[in-house]
Motif scaffolding. Structure first.
Motif, PDB file in Angstrom:
ATOM      1  N   UNK A 104       4.385  -6.809  -6.182  1.00  0.00           N
ATOM      2  CA  UNK A 104       5.406  -5.910  -7.083  1.00  0.00           C
ATOM      3  C   UNK A 104       6.451  -5.607  -5.859  1.00  0.00           C
ATOM      4  N   UNK A 105       6.881  -6.480  -4.995  1.00  0.00           N
ATOM      5  CA  UNK A 105       7.894  -5.877  -3.877  1.00  0.00           C
ATOM      6  C   UNK A 105       9.163  -6.766  -3.854  1.00  0.00           C
TER       7      UNK A 105
ATOM      8  N   UNK B 232      11.520   3.061  -3.109  1.00  0.00           N
ATOM      9  CA  UNK B 232      12.910   2.952  -3.525  1.00  0.00           C
ATOM     10  C   UNK B 232      13.663   2.723  -2.141  1.00  0.00           C
ATOM     11  N   UNK B 233      13.231   3.267  -0.995  1.00  0.00           N
ATOM     12  CA  UNK B 233      14.339   2.999   0.126  1.00  0.00           C
ATOM     13  C   UNK B 233      14.128   1.855   0.978  1.00  0.00           C
TER      14      UNK B 233
ATOM     15  N   UNK C  25       0.811  -1.309   0.084  1.00  0.00           N
ATOM     16  CA  UNK C  25       0.193  -0.125  -0.148  1.00  0.00           C
ATOM     17  C   UNK C  25       0.871   1.137  -0.010  1.00  0.00           C
ATOM     18  N   UNK C  26       1.689   1.492   0.872  1.00  0.00           N
ATOM     19  CA  UNK C  26       2.752   2.501   1.161  1.00  0.00           C
ATOM     20  C   UNK C  26       3.613   2.503  -0.375  1.00  0.00           C
ATOM     21  N   UNK C  27       4.169   1.591  -0.751  1.00  0.00           N
ATOM     22  CA  UNK C  27       4.979   1.495  -2.001  1.00  0.00           C
ATOM     23  C   UNK C  27       4.110   2.159  -3.074  1.00  0.00           C
ATOM     24  N   UNK C  28       2.780   1.759  -3.177  1.00  0.00           N
ATOM     25  CA  UNK C  28       2.243   2.465  -4.278  1.00  0.00           C
ATOM     26  C   UNK C  28       2.001   3.684  -4.312  1.00  0.00           C
ATOM     27  N   UNK C  29       1.721   4.346  -3.106  1.00  0.00           N
ATOM     28  CA  UNK C  29       1.497   5.832  -3.134  1.00  0.00           C
ATOM     29  C   UNK C  29       2.769   6.706  -2.729  1.00  0.00           C
ATOM     30  N   UNK C  30       3.751   6.146  -2.652  1.00  0.00           N
ATOM     31  CA  UNK C  30       5.118   6.929  -2.059  1.00  0.00           C
ATOM     32  C   UNK C  30       6.306   6.385  -2.704  1.00  0.00           C
TER      33      UNK C  30
ATOM     34  N   UNK D 157      -3.894  -0.200  10.107  1.00  0.00           N
ATOM     35  CA  UNK D 157      -3.042  -0.084  11.163  1.00  0.00           C
ATOM     36  C   UNK D 157      -1.495  -0.005  10.899  1.00  0.00           C
ATOM     37  N   UNK D 158      -1.057  -1.232  10.593  1.00  0.00           N
ATOM     38  CA  UNK D 158       0.354  -1.570  10.237  1.00  0.00           C
ATOM     39  C   UNK D 158       0.768  -0.717   9.298  1.00  0.00           C
ATOM     40  N   UNK D 159       0.070  -0.348   8.195  1.00  0.00           N
ATOM     41  CA  UNK D 159       0.729   0.658   7.213  1.00  0.00           C
ATOM     42  C   UNK D 159       0.600   2.103   7.752  1.00  0.00           C
ATOM     43  N   UNK D 160      -0.193   2.338   8.660  1.00  0.00           N
ATOM     44  CA  UNK D 160       0.001   3.659   9.458  1.00  0.00           C
ATOM     45  C   UNK D 160       1.056   4.080  10.394  1.00  0.00           C
TER      46      UNK D 160
END
Length: 472
Positions: A338-339, A316-317, A306-311, A423-426
């Motif tokens: 896609x990870x 990258x890091x 989720x985080x990689x898709x929007x950030x 919650x984990x993503x947050x």
């Protein structure tokens, strides 16, 4: 070093797992045997190996330490050649079932015979047994009873009281309950690894059993924290993933529940029908109250996706490294999400090598299974103590319980519900932002953490053993 105190005795140490095993059980057994040896006690280890063998202490022993004897039975319960030649060794009756779950019958029967031979040869002053498998408790109880020896029982996991293990039938479940009561009643001391498990046993047994229970938790090894050497079998590619430009998350230790969360609908249906039939016919149970899916990394991977898709910078890091058994399912999930460039499995590592991954990580991950209906979970993963020793930030995907309380009390934990992807993503995004700003804010309570240092736990262990030997 463990101080030499009290009269020196001979201890028969019975364990399914022992060094050079990299399992938490094998490492704990090795550390406690070392503690006894360093304090001057003679130790005879009865364990299991790929091949049956009897290792005698070398003549070139370090001053002040007594090297242990190590007797290994084979994977099918075969005895070492030196023991096979002995006659009249009692056998565990084949018609007498060993208690489960996971009774490990061949190895347990072999260890039953081996222990009798070792008692005859070395005349130990007491028997120390660590479980699981829980069938070893039955073996040690019977040997101690027949030979008239004191018995210390260690329960690294809950048996019938406090855990919903799968049993093939109602009879098997009753057998476990009966043997648990018999082993705990017959033990001189009972060792648990969490305070919550100690309380469960105290609540389920009368005072004469409850007063025998002591708690010796897992620990972290300060010497590993001070280890600065490089190790050749950590590949260069793995090292490049741990460089400073990346935000590195490390998951060290066993992965559970991955099969549950990746199982196809068809297989899940077939398994459900099979269990339904066995439940009706045999009154079997299948750990329905255990939420093993909470230990699956799928929830963390989904949060990362989720985080990689929007950030773009997160993608990258961020690097997630698994140190432990490799799973094809993890590789499949990372490709689907896609990870693949963000996740790598490094396979099993020695304690020193695993510690290097821990020390180079920016964030450490710990998770735990759940038990339906349990408000306070008693189990604490062994790796959590290793994490605490580093005083690094910990992403704690834990239900309410002792493990969550420990990491929060230590001042290094950031908690999210284990199966709540949002919650984990947050929490993960918040930690990544802190990392971008310079540093993740932790406030480690060093005095609290230091009580779990290995040397402190070894000293307590030796004192427990000597308290029993001094009664004789």
């Amino acid at each position: 070093m463990v101080p030499e105190t009290g009269p020196k005795k001979t201890v028969l140490y019975l364990t399914r797992y022992y060094m050079p095993s990299f399992s938490a059980a094998g490492i704990r057994a090795g550390r406690f045997v070392d503690a006894l040896s360093q304090s001057g006690h003679q130790v005879i280890v009865a364990t299991v190996g790929e091949k049956a063998c009897l290792k005698k202490p070398s003549k070139d022993m370090s001053k002040g330490a007594s090297e242990p004897w190590v007797c290994r039975v084979g994977g099918r319960g075969e005895l070492p050649a030196e023991l096979r030649s002995e006659r009249m060794l009692p056998s565990w009756p084949w018609r007498r079932p060993l208690p489960g779950p996971d009774p490990d019958p061949k190895c347990s029967r072999g260890l039953f015979q081996a222990c009798h031979s070792l008692v005859q040869r070395h005349k130990p002053d007491l028997i120390y047994v660590t479980s699981p498998p829980f069938s070893l408790l039955a073996v040690a109880h019977e040997v101690a009873d027949i030979c008239g020896l004191p018995l210390i029982v260690e329960m690294r996991d809950a048996w019938h009281s406090g855990m919903y293990w799968p049993y093939r039938s109602a009879r098997r479940r009753r057998l476990a309950q009966e043997w648990e009561a018999r082993c705990l009643s017959g033990a001189d001391v009972i060792v648990t690894v969490t305070q919550s498990h100690k309380k469960i046993l105290q609540d389920n047994y009368p005072a004469d059993v409850a007063e025998k229970i002591v708690n010796i938790p897992h620990s972290f090894d300060k010497s590993l924290l001070e280890e600065k050497q490089s190790h050749s079998n950590i590949e260069r590619q793995g090292r490049s993933q741990l460089c400073k430009k990346n935000f590195t998350i490390a998951y060290v230790g066993q992965v559970r529940g991955i099969d549950v969360t990746t199982e196809s609908f068809g297989w899940r249906t077939i398994r459900g029908l099979s269990r339904w039939a066995r439940r009706i016919l045999l009154r079997a149970n299948f750990s329905e109250k255990l939420r093993l899916d909470w230990m699956s990394p799928i929830h963390l991977l989904r949060a990362m996706a989720q985080l990689a898709e929007r950030d773009a910078e997160f993608r990258e890091r961020v690097r997630l490294v698994f140190v432990g058994r490799k799973y094809n399912e993890i590789d499949l999930l990372t490709r689907q999400m896609n990870l693949s460039a963000n996740v790598r499995q490094h396979g099993p590592q020695s304690p020193v090598q695993a510690q290097e991954f821990v020390e180079q990580a920016d964030l450490l991950v710990v998770n735990l299974y759940g038990i339906v209906g349990m408000d306070y979970h008693w189990c604490v993963p062994c790796k959590l103590y290793t994490y605490l020793g580093t005083q690094k930030p910990v992403l704690a995907l834990l239900p309410p319980g002792e493990a969550r309380d420990l990491v929060l009390r230590a001042g290094t934990g950031f908690v999210a519900e284990p199966d709540n992807v949002e919650a984990i993503a947050g929490v993960l995004e918040s930690l990544f932002r802190q990392y971008q700003a310079g540093k993740i804010a932790v406030k480690p309570d060093r005095d609290f953490i230091c009580q779990f240092d290995l040397q402190h736990q070894q000293t307590r262990f030796v004192q427990v053993v000597e308290s029993v030997s001094e009664r004789e």
